[in-house]
Design a protein around this motif. Structure first.
Motif, PDB file in Angstrom:
ATOM      1  N   LYS A 419       0.857  -1.189   0.000  1.00  0.00           N
ATOM      2  CA  LYS A 419       0.000   0.000   0.000  1.00  0.00           C
ATOM      3  C   LYS A 419       0.889   1.234   0.000  1.00  0.00           C
ATOM      4  O   LYS A 419       0.859   2.058   0.909  1.00  0.00           O
ATOM      5  CB  LYS A 419      -0.930  -0.011   1.215  1.00  0.00           C
ATOM      6  N   ARG A 420       1.697   1.309  -1.056  1.00  0.00           N
ATOM      7  CA  ARG A 420       2.722   2.341  -1.147  1.00  0.00           C
ATOM      8  C   ARG A 420       2.151   3.747  -1.026  1.00  0.00           C
ATOM      9  O   ARG A 420       2.712   4.599  -0.336  1.00  0.00           O
ATOM     10  CB  ARG A 420       3.475   2.184  -2.473  1.00  0.00           C
ATOM     11  N   LYS A 421       1.018   4.006  -1.693  1.00  0.00           N
ATOM     12  CA  LYS A 421       0.449   5.358  -1.677  1.00  0.00           C
ATOM     13  C   LYS A 421       0.038   5.775  -0.264  1.00  0.00           C
ATOM     14  O   LYS A 421       0.344   6.884   0.187  1.00  0.00           O
ATOM     15  CB  LYS A 421      -0.755   5.428  -2.621  1.00  0.00           C
ATOM     16  N   VAL A 422      -0.653   4.869   0.414  1.00  0.00           N
ATOM     17  CA  VAL A 422      -1.095   5.146   1.790  1.00  0.00           C
ATOM     18  C   VAL A 422       0.120   5.333   2.701  1.00  0.00           C
ATOM     19  O   VAL A 422       0.169   6.250   3.527  1.00  0.00           O
ATOM     20  CB  VAL A 422      -1.994   4.008   2.317  1.00  0.00           C
ATOM     21  N   LYS A 423       1.098   4.452   2.530  1.00  0.00           N
ATOM     22  CA  LYS A 423       2.330   4.539   3.327  1.00  0.00           C
ATOM     23  C   LYS A 423       2.996   5.896   3.152  1.00  0.00           C
ATOM     24  O   LYS A 423       3.381   6.547   4.140  1.00  0.00           O
ATOM     25  CB  LYS A 423       3.280   3.422   2.910  1.00  0.00           C
ATOM     26  N   ASP A 424       3.139   6.335   1.906  1.00  0.00           N
ATOM     27  CA  ASP A 424       3.787   7.619   1.634  1.00  0.00           C
ATOM     28  C   ASP A 424       3.009   8.788   2.241  1.00  0.00           C
ATOM     29  O   ASP A 424       3.603   9.736   2.772  1.00  0.00           O
ATOM     30  CB  ASP A 424       3.932   7.830   0.120  1.00  0.00           C
ATOM     31  N   GLN A 425       1.679   8.692   2.182  1.00  0.00           N
ATOM     32  CA  GLN A 425       0.848   9.765   2.753  1.00  0.00           C
ATOM     33  C   GLN A 425       1.036   9.841   4.274  1.00  0.00           C
ATOM     34  O   GLN A 425       1.134  10.929   4.846  1.00  0.00           O
ATOM     35  CB  GLN A 425      -0.625   9.522   2.400  1.00  0.00           C
ATOM     36  N   ILE A 426       1.079   8.668   4.909  1.00  0.00           N
ATOM     37  CA  ILE A 426       1.279   8.636   6.368  1.00  0.00           C
ATOM     38  C   ILE A 426       2.642   9.208   6.735  1.00  0.00           C
ATOM     39  O   ILE A 426       2.772  10.061   7.615  1.00  0.00           O
ATOM     40  CB  ILE A 426       1.153   7.177   6.895  1.00  0.00           C
TER      41      ILE A 426
END
Length: 435
Positions: A419-426
């Motif tokens: 979940k790269r996108k979510v990870k980056d946002q966090i």
């Protein structure tokens, strides 16, 4: 010789790293120390989860309670004896209240109390007046003696001087734990000249006062207390461990209410989960019991309970960042949403923790009784409130300091490879706070 005045044939001493020796001559005190309820305090740490930050902080409520007793004994026997304002008939009451003041503490004390809505002072009083070995010893002094001891601890006893010795802004309780906690954590902040304070402490009608010549020792004591709170008691790593401990207890309670079948049934917790624990059941709880369950629950099917217990037992704690709830609530709400998308339960893994302390305050009508100020005895025998004489104390009087931190599991965030996108946002939100 009657039981209240009975002395041991030979003085007993406990070797103590803080006070060198703790002296016991009164049979009542010696028998109280030997009760099951007092011996239980050996199995409860004085500083809860602090041992996970300062590895030496393994000392117990037992040793602290002995220390408070010793300080009160020295105040009375060395400082108050023979003074017209002091009633010698109150001596044994003071010693017993000092020794027993922490009797009702549970495992991991304050964290445990918050989750299960308990009050250690209420349990202390219940032990003193209930069907216990402690009560049997106290009742031998007099039928109403247990009630008097409980009243001192509840701060309702009629003689406020007696109450002030174990519960005021400069009392035996604080003087012992500051020095004891500093010794066992290895820090230098909690040291002050207690010998000087005890030498200049004098009895008055409603509280112990300090001779003006001892003002600088009191200033040192107050600054020591301030430093200990922010450098030791509110240490962010200790708070991280407390956050996880609290969440374990909340999770176990929630699972119980949802009829989850534990592999290791929480037998000792059933009544406390229902908030109807008896005194007998409460006295069976200590930190070795709690840690047994935490270790067993590492094998539970519930992933959250298992993970949190593993973290606590193996000291794999949450990371933290500074957090301002007044200006960063939007960020917290965004993180909550992202944690849910990532499959990380924010109720257990995204926690705002706040610490606050008021190091000294003068009395203000309507505020808690414990804020009764420290008074100085002037050369003309006038009594004056400390901050009116001390510029140092005046500078911090009434000033409350509050600190907020946001705790989260960095390792779980790092593992969000799918979940790269979510990870980056966090990560961007968390880094944005630190920049």
């Amino acid at each position: 010789m009657t039981y209240p005045n009975e002395k041991l044939s030979e003085e007993k001493v406990f070797k103590d790293p803080v006070h060198r020796y703790i002296h016991v001559r009164d049979r009542v005190i010696w028998e109280l120390i030997g009760t099951a309820e007092f011996q239980r305090l050996r199995r409860i740490r004085q500083l809860g989860t602090t041992y996970l930050t300062f590895h030496g902080a393994e000392h117990s409520r037992f040793s602290h309670s002995l220390g408070v007793y010793e300080i009160v004994r020295r105040i009375i026997d060395d400082g108050f004896q023979g003074r017209p304002e002091w009633n010698e008939d109150e001596r044994l009451l003071c010693l017993c209240a000092a020794l027993l003041h922490d009797l009702g503490h549970g495992p991991f004390s304050h964290s445990f109390e918050k989750v299960f809505h308990l009050d250690h002072e209420e349990f202390t009083q219940a032990i003193i007046v209930g069907d216990t070995e402690v009560n049997q010893v106290l009742t031998k002094v007099g039928k109403d003696f247990p009630k008097k001891v409980a009243e001192v601890i509840a701060k309702t006893y009629e003689n406020k001087l007696v109450v002030s010795l174990i519960s005021s802004q400069i009392d035996a309780d604080r003087m012992d734990y500051l020095q004891r906690d500093a010794y066992y954590t290895g820090v230098s902040y909690g040291h002050f000249d207690m010998e000087r304070i005890l030498r200049v402490m004098r009895p008055r009608e409603d509280q112990a006062v300090i001779k003006h010549s001892g003002m600088h020792a009191v200033e040192d004591y107050i600054m020591s207390r301030y430093q200990m709170y922010w450098q030791v008691y509110f240490h962010p790593v200790t708070r991280s461990a407390e956050v996880i401990l609290t969440k374990i207890l909340h999770r176990a309670k929630e699972l119980h209410h949802h009829y989850y079948e534990f592999k290791q049934e929480p037998t000792h917790f059933y009544s406390i989960f229902e908030e109807e624990i008896s005194l007998k059941e409460y006295l069976k709880l200590d930190e070795s019991v709690i840690l047994f369950y935490f270790q067993a629950w590492e094998e539970e099917e519930d992933e959250i309970l298992s993970d949190l217990c593993r973290r606590f037992m193996n000291r794999q704690l949450f990371k933290y960042i500074e957090f301002n709830p007044n200006s960063q609530m939007k960020m917290w709400m965004e993180l909550t949403t992202l944690f849910k998308k990532a499959g990380i339960n924010p109720d257990y893994y995204l926690v705002v923790d706040s610490s606050s302390d008021l190091p000294y305050d003068f009395y203000r009508p309507g505020e808690e009784e414990e804020r009764l100020p420290i008074h100085l005895l002037m050369p003309n025998n006038e009594v004056r409130e400390l901050s009116r004489q001390s510029e140092i104390v005046e500078a911090i009087s009434g000033k409350k300091r509050t600190d907020h931190k946001l705790y989260f599991p960095q390792d779980l965030i790092d593992q969000l490879s799918s979940k790269r996108k979510v990870k980056d946002q966090i990560i961007n939100l968390l880094k944005g706070d630190q920049s």
